[in-house]
Scaffold this motif. Structure first.
Motif: not given
Length: 71
Positions: A10-25
Protein backbone atom coordinates in the motif's frame (compact mmCIF):
# COMPACT_ATOMS: atom_id res chain seq x y z
CA UNK A 1 12.82 12.37 -5.84
CA UNK A 2 13.92 10.42 -2.84
CA UNK A 3 11.99 8.25 -0.46
CA UNK A 4 12.68 6.72 2.88
CA UNK A 5 12.52 2.93 3.04
CA UNK A 6 8.92 1.81 2.94
CA UNK A 7 7.03 -1.24 4.12
CA UNK A 8 4.03 -2.85 2.51
CA UNK A 9 2.47 -2.74 -0.92
CA UNK A 10 0.00 0.00 0.00
CA UNK A 11 2.76 2.45 0.92
CA UNK A 12 4.69 1.41 -2.20
CA UNK A 13 1.69 2.13 -4.40
CA UNK A 14 1.05 5.48 -2.72
CA UNK A 15 4.69 6.44 -3.13
CA UNK A 16 4.74 5.80 -6.86
CA UNK A 17 1.38 7.52 -7.34
CA UNK A 18 2.68 10.64 -5.59
CA UNK A 19 5.93 10.45 -7.56
CA UNK A 20 4.01 10.24 -10.84
CA UNK A 21 1.92 13.28 -9.92
CA UNK A 22 5.01 15.27 -8.94
CA UNK A 23 6.76 14.29 -12.18
CA UNK A 24 3.74 15.46 -14.19
CA UNK A 25 3.70 18.85 -12.46
CA UNK A 26 7.45 19.29 -12.94
CA UNK A 27 7.04 18.44 -16.62
CA UNK A 28 4.11 20.85 -17.05
CA UNK A 29 5.97 23.69 -15.33
CA UNK A 30 9.07 23.09 -17.44
CA UNK A 31 6.97 23.30 -20.62
CA UNK A 32 5.24 26.45 -19.36
CA UNK A 33 8.69 28.01 -18.92
CA UNK A 34 9.76 26.97 -22.40
CA UNK A 35 12.02 24.23 -21.08
CA UNK A 36 12.16 20.49 -21.57
CA UNK A 37 12.53 17.56 -19.20
CA UNK A 38 12.51 13.79 -19.20
CA UNK A 39 12.19 11.14 -16.50
CA UNK A 40 15.35 9.07 -16.05
CA UNK A 41 14.91 5.82 -14.17
CA UNK A 42 18.13 3.99 -15.05
CA UNK A 43 21.15 5.34 -13.18
CA UNK A 44 23.89 4.34 -10.75
CA UNK A 45 22.18 4.69 -7.35
CA UNK A 46 25.46 4.98 -5.43
CA UNK A 47 26.77 7.71 -7.74
CA UNK A 48 23.52 9.70 -7.51
CA UNK A 49 23.65 9.43 -3.71
CA UNK A 50 27.26 10.63 -3.72
CA UNK A 51 26.68 13.60 -6.08
CA UNK A 52 23.50 14.72 -4.29
CA UNK A 53 24.96 14.08 -0.80
CA UNK A 54 22.13 11.69 0.11
CA UNK A 55 22.24 9.44 3.14
CA UNK A 56 22.33 5.65 2.99
CA UNK A 57 18.64 5.63 3.98
CA UNK A 58 17.65 7.81 1.01
CA UNK A 59 16.69 5.97 -2.16
CA UNK A 60 16.71 7.87 -5.46
CA UNK A 61 13.72 6.81 -7.54
CA UNK A 62 14.09 8.93 -10.66
CA UNK A 63 15.91 11.96 -12.01
CA UNK A 64 14.38 14.79 -14.02
CA UNK A 65 16.96 16.97 -15.71
CA UNK A 66 15.44 20.27 -16.84
CA UNK A 67 16.90 22.43 -19.58
CA UNK A 68 16.40 24.05 -22.93
CA UNK A 69 14.66 21.80 -25.42
CA UNK A 70 16.17 21.34 -28.88
CA UNK A 71 12.75 21.50 -30.53
Amino acid sequence: MCALPFAGVSCHTQLFTAMSEANAYIHLQAVALGLGTVVVGAFDDAEVKRVLCLTEDDQPLCLMPVGRSRS
